[in-house]
Scaffold this active site. Structure first.
Site, PDB file in Angstrom:
ATOM      1  N   LYS A  13     -65.344 -24.139  -7.170  1.00  0.00           N
ATOM      2  CA  LYS A  13     -66.408 -24.949  -7.789  1.00  0.00           C
ATOM      3  C   LYS A  13     -66.831 -26.092  -6.862  1.00  0.00           C
ATOM      4  O   LYS A  13     -68.011 -26.323  -6.647  1.00  0.00           O
ATOM      5  CB  LYS A  13     -65.935 -25.570  -9.117  1.00  0.00           C
ATOM      6  N   ARG A  88     -63.621 -29.960 -19.751  1.00  0.00           N
ATOM      7  CA  ARG A  88     -62.387 -29.207 -19.528  1.00  0.00           C
ATOM      8  C   ARG A  88     -61.800 -28.667 -20.825  1.00  0.00           C
ATOM      9  O   ARG A  88     -60.825 -27.939 -20.805  1.00  0.00           O
ATOM     10  CB  ARG A  88     -61.349 -30.128 -18.965  1.00  0.00           C
ATOM     11  N   ARG A 127     -55.128 -24.656   0.306  1.00  0.00           N
ATOM     12  CA  ARG A 127     -56.227 -25.624   0.392  1.00  0.00           C
ATOM     13  C   ARG A 127     -55.822 -26.910   1.128  1.00  0.00           C
ATOM     14  O   ARG A 127     -54.761 -27.475   0.868  1.00  0.00           O
ATOM     15  CB  ARG A 127     -56.680 -25.963  -1.037  1.00  0.00           C
ATOM     16  N   ARG A 160     -53.503 -31.724  -1.447  1.00  0.00           N
ATOM     17  CA  ARG A 160     -53.453 -32.495  -2.695  1.00  0.00           C
ATOM     18  C   ARG A 160     -52.076 -32.353  -3.336  1.00  0.00           C
ATOM     19  O   ARG A 160     -51.496 -31.273  -3.325  1.00  0.00           O
ATOM     20  CB  ARG A 160     -54.516 -31.963  -3.665  1.00  0.00           C
ATOM     21  N   ARG A 171     -51.392 -25.961 -14.054  1.00  0.00           N
ATOM     22  CA  ARG A 171     -52.855 -26.151 -14.103  1.00  0.00           C
ATOM     23  C   ARG A 171     -53.548 -24.866 -14.537  1.00  0.00           C
ATOM     24  O   ARG A 171     -54.529 -24.897 -15.273  1.00  0.00           O
ATOM     25  CB  ARG A 171     -53.365 -26.604 -12.732  1.00  0.00           C
TER      26      ARG A 171
END
Ligand code: AMP
Length: 214
Positions: A13, A88, A127, A160, A171
């Site tokens: 996203k 969310r 990532r 992160r 998550r």
């Protein structure tokens, strides 16, 4: 264009939002980025949010809603924006509808970026983000030329905290339970659009633009 981006963590996203900004100049409102900035600045809001974020849980709606409302009222959002990572859950989606109603705004589309669950883990664990310019990389699919260093600006790349394996599972579970139902919510409103989020970034961007009629 007033757009909500839906999709699991790691669906891309943020990457697609950044490409939309580059091409069309509309601001991205990423609640994750706003919260990380508050955590880094050690504000009261940041301190409250951090414990939830570290566990991979959602930050309480009361914290997030105030932040979004303030951002939507700013001048640069009056012509359009991309909401990334918000709403969310269904309470946030309903609160957003109310907020937009009071600002006389209407969403044009909710775009779901669909990626199979088995691909998401690799995307998230791989990532890396540039500390200086925010450029994103993936050590498996789009590694920088030099390890740990941004190709664009030479800044340091970091992982992160919530992209560590133990937090990722939580998550994804939170996404399935609380966020995935929003696909039906926007389907019922008649503004849901979907793209296949697997493949190269540019290829996906072509589908994003054509799906949105841009
Ligand atoms: P993201 O960068 O969108 O993956 O968000 C990172 C983390 O920030 C999430 O795991 C949540 O803890 C928190 N967060 C981001 N957006 C929201 C939101 N709309 N509501 C609640 N928590 C959020």
């Amino acid at each position: 264009m007033k757009l909500v981006l839906l999709g699991a963590p790691g669906a891309g996203k943020g990457t697609q939002a950044k490409k939309l900004i580059e091409k069309f100049g509309i601001p991205q409102i990423s609640t994750g980025d706003l919260l990380r900035a508050a955590v880094a600045a050690e504000t009261d809001l940041g301190k409250e949010a951090k414990s939830f974020m570290d566990k991979g849980e959602l930050v309480p709606d009361s914290v997030v809603l105030g932040m979004v409302e303030e951002r939507l009222g700013q001048d640069d959002c009056q012509e359009g924006y991309i909401l990334d990572g918000f709403p969310r859950n269904s309470a946030q989606a309903e609160a957003l509808d109310e907020m937009l109603g009071s600002l006389s705004m209407e969403l044009d589309a909710a775009l779901s970026v669909d990626v199979p669950l088995e691909d998401l883990m690799k995307r998230l664990t791989g990532r890396r983000t540039c500390r200086e310019c925010g450029q994103m990389y993936n050590i498996y699919f789009s590694a920088p030329a030099e390890e740990g260093k941004c190709d664009k600006c030479g800044g340091e790349l970091f992982q992160r905290d919530d992209d560590k394996e133990e937090t990722i599972s939580k998550r994804l579970e939170v996404y399935n339970q609380q966020t995935a139902p929003l696909i039906d919510y926007y389907q019922e409103k008649g503004i849901l659009k979907s793209v296949n989020g697997t493949g190269g970034i540019d290829e996906i961007f072509v589908s994003v633009c054509s799906t949105l009629g841009l």
